[in-house]
Design an enzyme around this catalytic site. Structure first.
Site, PDB file in Angstrom:
ATOM      1  CD  GLU A   1      -1.678  -2.296   1.878  1.00  0.00           C
ATOM      2  OE1 GLU A   1      -0.462  -2.484   2.123  1.00  0.00           O
ATOM      3  OE2 GLU A   1      -2.561  -3.115   2.160  1.00  0.00           O
TER       4      GLU A   1
ATOM      5  CG  ASP B   1      23.220  24.105 -28.272  1.00  0.00           C
ATOM      6  OD1 ASP B   1      23.904  23.864 -29.276  1.00  0.00           O
ATOM      7  OD2 ASP B   1      22.737  25.209 -28.015  1.00  0.00           O
TER       8      ASP B   1
END
Length: 565
Positions: free
Chosen positions: A315, A357
């Site tokens: 649970e 980049d």
């Protein structure tokens, strides 16, 4: 001519009418990319059904209905309720909901409430964190201007960026964001920063000249303006050829707007959930049939099996996962990192290849003056002084290179008085200023080294002026190529003492000059990039650099960062 233009407009309106059946047809009604790049301006305007006086307001309304608003692709937004319910698709959550429901039906209301509470709290935590991150990311995506200057009905006016349509005539100046993909009609000293799209460190010059071929790389589209790029200097008039999702920026945004693929962590949790579900189901069946085989009460056997299933279900696992990932997201937010999807944190930790980049990520995306040297490559204060005077006193549109010279170091020019200026142009590729110092006038010229050499008859080395022989010329050319091969943007500097004093000087005065040396520029690496690369290497992460910039420039940056290629 007027009748022919009206005929073209009518032809375009007919194609627009045909295009109303769908966006695909609308795109087909526009000139191809090859035509946009290679056609003369007047022919392209005719193909677009436009003119230098712009579109009429009625025509704009028609085209808005056909091509839609000038907006880049965005992920289709669903309601908050749908987004919240979407988090209940996890197999573990489903198991817990079923277990809680069975507990409630069997009278175990307290157990059911506990299970349901854990499920709701875990899901709410997930939903809140991702929704908050999505809102922050949405703000970061606002990269384009809200308004643009257009010519409509023959009048210059401001228009909402979302209402720009193909065929609109737009006016651009320094500081403007290009509102849509457009072809340059006229331009004056136009330089555009398109590093966010192509990775180029330096601003790119744009001209109205048609290209000879339409299949050139995107970085060589010198008469084409891309949506979302910014004008660094100069001014231009352009005609819009693509809007919204049909622009280059829009195509990229469309890919980013799609829902991301399932991460490895999510896939593992889903498989674990299915395994728990299958194991629980098989165990319940096995225990039920064993009890039935021994002829025990069927209801008691079923209740026992279901209780066992509820006991086997973890649970707290969803809540534990959510709390830990949320804590990680909060810690990263303190370091200015936005986590859009909590599950991506685990993926980030298991990364083995990082693609990055260069411009603005590994470098500062800001041009800086790196050196000022004579023809032997030795540092020269005179080269710096004359470069500074040239940049300081020029009154044209100041380029990032001029800004870099002025920001390099404060130079005292109080003793120099400006007399005249011969502005930069793209044919000469140089700029000259005339100053007076201690009753002596000097012409100082800065520009492309090959163009500077054309007007030089002498060179200076160690304060000695000599004739520019063929051997000396080849030496200067070799040094220029050597510096360029190291990835620097190089300019030449020359000067001469003026014998004739007059109020105005011209291009014809740019002759018999003395070649002084070179200045070099580079977009420098970030101070933190070297350490980041070292940490990635130690963590076993392979780094890949993706850039549209010059290979020599990229190699130079990698060399500075200690990154082996």
């Amino acid at each position: 001519m007027q009748a022919r233009m009206e005929g073209r407009v009518m032809d375009f309106r007919w194609s627009v009418g045909q295009a109303a059946f769908g966006n695909g047809a609308a795109e087909a009604s526009l000139p191809s990319t090859s035509d946009v790049l290679t056609l003369p301006v007047d022919v392209l305007l005719g193909r677009l059904g436009s003119s230098l006086s712009g579109l009429s307001s009625e025509e704009v309304e028609r085209r808005l209905k056909v091509f839609g608003c000038n907006e880049v692709a965005k992920r289709r937004k669903s309601s908050l309720i749908i987004d919240f319910l979407y988090h209940f698709r996890d197999p573990l959550i489903i198991i817990l909901l079923i277990a809680g429901l069975i507990s409630y039906l069997l009278g175990e209301s307290e157990s059911a409430i506990i299970v349901f509470s854990i499920v709701v709290m875990s899901t709410l935590l997930d939903f809140y964190q991702e929704h908050k991150a999505e809102r922050a990311a949405e703000m970061l995506r606002e990269m384009v201007a809200l308004t643009a200057t257009v010519i409509r009905d023959g009048v210059k006016r401001e228009a909402k960026m979302t209402e720009i349509v193909p065929g609109d005539i737009i006016l651009l100046s320094a500081g403007d964001i290009v509102p849509a993909d457009a072809r340059v009609i006229t331009a004056k000293d136009l330089f555009v920063d398109q590093s966010a799209l192509t990775g180029e460190s330096f601003p790119v010059e744009k001209t109205p000249t048609p290209l000879k071929m339409g299949d050139l790389p995107i970085t060589e589209w010198n008469n084409y303006l891309f949506m979302g790029t910014s004008v660094v200097s100069g001014s231009a008039m352009a005609v819009v050829v693509r809007t919204g999702g049909q622009t280059e920026y829009g195509r990229i945004s469309r890919a980013l707007a799609a829902r991301g693929p399932e991460t490895e962590f999510q896939r593992g949790i889903r498989r674990f959930g299915y395994m728990i579900m299958e194991a629980t189901f098989l165990l319940v069946l096995f225990i039920f049939f064993i009890n039935a085989l021994y002829k025990r009460d069927v209801l008691e056997s079923l209740l026992f099996a279901v209780s066992l299933a509820v006991g086997l279900t973890p649970e707290l696992l969803p809540m534990i996962i959510s709390i830990n990932l949320s804590k990680g997201a909060i810690d990263m937010a303190r370091k200015k990192v936005i986590i859009k999807r909590l599950a991506s944190i685990q993926n980030f930790g298991s990364m083995d290849v990082l693609c990055t980049d260069k411009t603005g990520t590994l470098t500062e995306n800001k041009i800086r003056l790196i050196f000022h040297v004579d023809i032997d490559g030795k540092e020269s204060g005179k080269v710096l002084l004359y470069s500074y005077l040239n940049s300081y006193y020029q009154t044209g549109l100041r380029s990032p290179l001029d800004e870099a010279v002025l920001a390099y170091r404060s130079v005292d020019v109080a003793g120099y008085m400006k007399i005249d200026e011969i502005p930069f142009d793209f044919i000469r590729k140089r700029l000259s200023i005339v100053v007076e110092h201690e009753n002596q006038r000097y012409m100082i010229t800065k520009g492309a080294p090959e163009e500077i050499l054309k007007i030089c008859s002498f060179y200076e080395l160690d304060e000695v002026v000599s004739d520019l022989t063929e051997e000396a010329r080849r030496k200067i050319e070799r040094k220029y190529l050597e510096l360029s091969a190291e990835g620097y943007r190089v300019l030449g500097v020359a000067y001469k003492r003026l014998r004739e004093y007059k109020p105005v000087y011209s291009v014809s005065d740019e002759s018999e000059m003395i070649f002084l040396g070179f200045i070099g520029f580079l977009d420098p690496p970030k101070e933190t990039a070297r350490e980041a690369i070292r940490l990635l290497r130690e963590a076993g992460v392979e780094l890949k650099i993706l850039t549209g910039d010059n290979e020599l420039v990229t190699r130079k940056v990698c060399e500075h960062l200690g990154f082996e290629i």
